[in-house]
Write a protein that holds these residues in place. Structure first.
Motif, PDB file in Angstrom:
ATOM      1  N   SER A 132      -4.077  -6.194  -1.529  1.00  0.00           N
ATOM      2  CA  SER A 132      -3.588  -4.913  -2.043  1.00  0.00           C
ATOM      3  C   SER A 132      -2.377  -5.087  -2.950  1.00  0.00           C
ATOM      4  O   SER A 132      -2.017  -4.169  -3.683  1.00  0.00           O
ATOM      5  CB  SER A 132      -3.229  -3.987  -0.878  1.00  0.00           C
TER       6      SER A 132
ATOM      7  N   GLU B 208      -1.155  -4.932  -8.197  1.00  0.00           N
ATOM      8  CA  GLU B 208      -0.003  -4.180  -8.683  1.00  0.00           C
ATOM      9  C   GLU B 208       1.175  -5.057  -9.105  1.00  0.00           C
ATOM     10  O   GLU B 208       2.063  -4.603  -9.816  1.00  0.00           O
ATOM     11  CB  GLU B 208       0.469  -3.199  -7.602  1.00  0.00           C
TER      12      GLU B 208
ATOM     13  N   SER C   6       2.234   1.378  -4.407  1.00  0.00           N
ATOM     14  CA  SER C   6       1.410   2.172  -3.508  1.00  0.00           C
ATOM     15  C   SER C   6       1.755   1.833  -2.057  1.00  0.00           C
ATOM     16  O   SER C   6       2.396   0.817  -1.777  1.00  0.00           O
ATOM     17  CB  SER C   6      -0.070   1.888  -3.756  1.00  0.00           C
ATOM     18  N   ARG C   7       1.332   2.697  -1.135  1.00  0.00           N
ATOM     19  CA  ARG C   7       1.595   2.451   0.279  1.00  0.00           C
ATOM     20  C   ARG C   7       0.973   1.133   0.738  1.00  0.00           C
ATOM     21  O   ARG C   7       1.574   0.376   1.504  1.00  0.00           O
ATOM     22  CB  ARG C   7       1.039   3.608   1.111  1.00  0.00           C
ATOM     23  N   GLU C   8      -0.253   0.838   0.260  1.00  0.00           N
ATOM     24  CA  GLU C   8      -0.950  -0.388   0.655  1.00  0.00           C
ATOM     25  C   GLU C   8      -0.214  -1.625   0.139  1.00  0.00           C
ATOM     26  O   GLU C   8      -0.048  -2.614   0.858  1.00  0.00           O
ATOM     27  CB  GLU C   8      -2.388  -0.382   0.133  1.00  0.00           C
TER      28      GLU C   8
ATOM     29  N   THR D 259       2.961  -1.840  -0.687  1.00  0.00           N
ATOM     30  CA  THR D 259       4.246  -1.939   0.003  1.00  0.00           C
ATOM     31  C   THR D 259       4.075  -2.592   1.370  1.00  0.00           C
ATOM     32  O   THR D 259       4.843  -3.489   1.746  1.00  0.00           O
ATOM     33  CB  THR D 259       4.876  -0.546   0.177  1.00  0.00           C
TER      34      THR D 259
END
Length: 290
Positions: free
Chosen positions: A26, A30, A210-212, A214
């Protein structure tokens, strides 16, 4: 250090590294390799120094006095290996990367035998071969012909460079046996951050993640970066790089187990391959002079 603690440390180190492959997916989408490397070690440093002070109470002046070898360790294991690994995954598949990585234990064993005259016993060689065969079964799901059919590319060359770098890092680990492992890892991480910070600042990192992503970078910064490096460095000082190196094959098995827990299917052949890996690890870890 008691032997059972060493083997527990090696098992945990490779379990955490397996999570790096699973949960790091994930993050790759990013962050660039340099951003991932910098971010994980920035998190790790914030944890390593308090742990070192609490557990080891080191003489920090003595640790920093070894800055020359620690810089080499930082360039190789902290910055170099991680950057090459993440860069390789931009160009090649995880399957190819894992196949190349399967060569790492053998490379460490050979390096230790050539550079440090570590004894290469018959039992250790058999354990290495059994474990390697098990890894290949897990990776190819029993279709070993896939190894010859796979197309290799620039990413695979980067992965090959990564395992050479990790081999050198592991072999050099015995040169700092007189330093406490947590403190020396912490100092190496700081030196690595100083080296790569100009490249990180020029990379233009975009926030927020994104939360994933992070959650992924927090996991990588805490468990593979802190836990695995402490356990690995402490272990190779006690039993040597060649005996510890075979445990790297557990990464493949633990990755398959984590994938199963996340709902991905695992075949009977892969289970058999995992058992072979554990058998090879057991044979290599035995104190025999055969």
């Amino acid at each position: 250090m008691k032997s059972y603690k060493i083997y527990l440390f090696l098992i945990l180190a490779n379990l955490f590294w397996a999570g790096n492959y699973v949960f790091g997916k994930s993050v790759v989408a990013e962050l660039s390799p340099i951003q991932m490397t910098f971010s994980r070690w920035l998190i790790a440093v914030c944890v390593l120094f308090p742990i070192a002070q609490l557990v080891e109470k080191p003489d920090w002046r003595k640790v920093w006095s070894e800055w020359r070898i620690l810089i080499v360790m930082a360039v190789l294991g902290v910055a170099g290996y991680n950057f090459l690994l993440y860069e390789a995954l931009r160009f090649t598949t995880s399957m190819n990367a894992a196949l190349v990585n399967a060569m790492n234990p053998a490379l460490i064993v050979l390096g230790a035998a050539l550079l440090f005259k570590e004894k290469l016993t018959r039992t250790r060689v058999i354990g290495l071969l059994v474990s390697l065969f098990g890894v290949l079964l897990v990776l190819t799901k029993g279709r070993l012909q896939m190894i010859a059919q796979t197309d290799y590319n620039a990413g695979d060359l980067l992965m090959l460079a990564a395992i050479v770098v990790w081999t050198l890092y592991s072999l050099l680990g015995r040169k700092i046996r007189h330093l406490p492992p947590i403190a020396s890892t912490a100092v190496s991480a700081v030196l690595a951050l100083l080296i790569i910070s100009p490249f990180f600042l020029a990379s233009g990192m975009k926030l927020p993640l994104s939360r994933e992503a992070t959650a992924g970078i927090l996991y990588i910064g805490l468990f593979p970066s802190v836990g695995s490096f402490i356990f690995w460095n402490a272990s190779i000082r006690e039993i040597g790089a060649s005996r510890a190196g075979i445990y790297l094959n557990l990464i493949t098995v633990f990755t398959a187990i984590l994938s199963l827990l996340l709902g991905n299917p695992v075949t009977l052949v892969q289970i058999m391959g995992g058992l072979l890996v554990f058998t090879g690890v057991y044979l290599t870890g035995r104190r025999q002079g055969s």
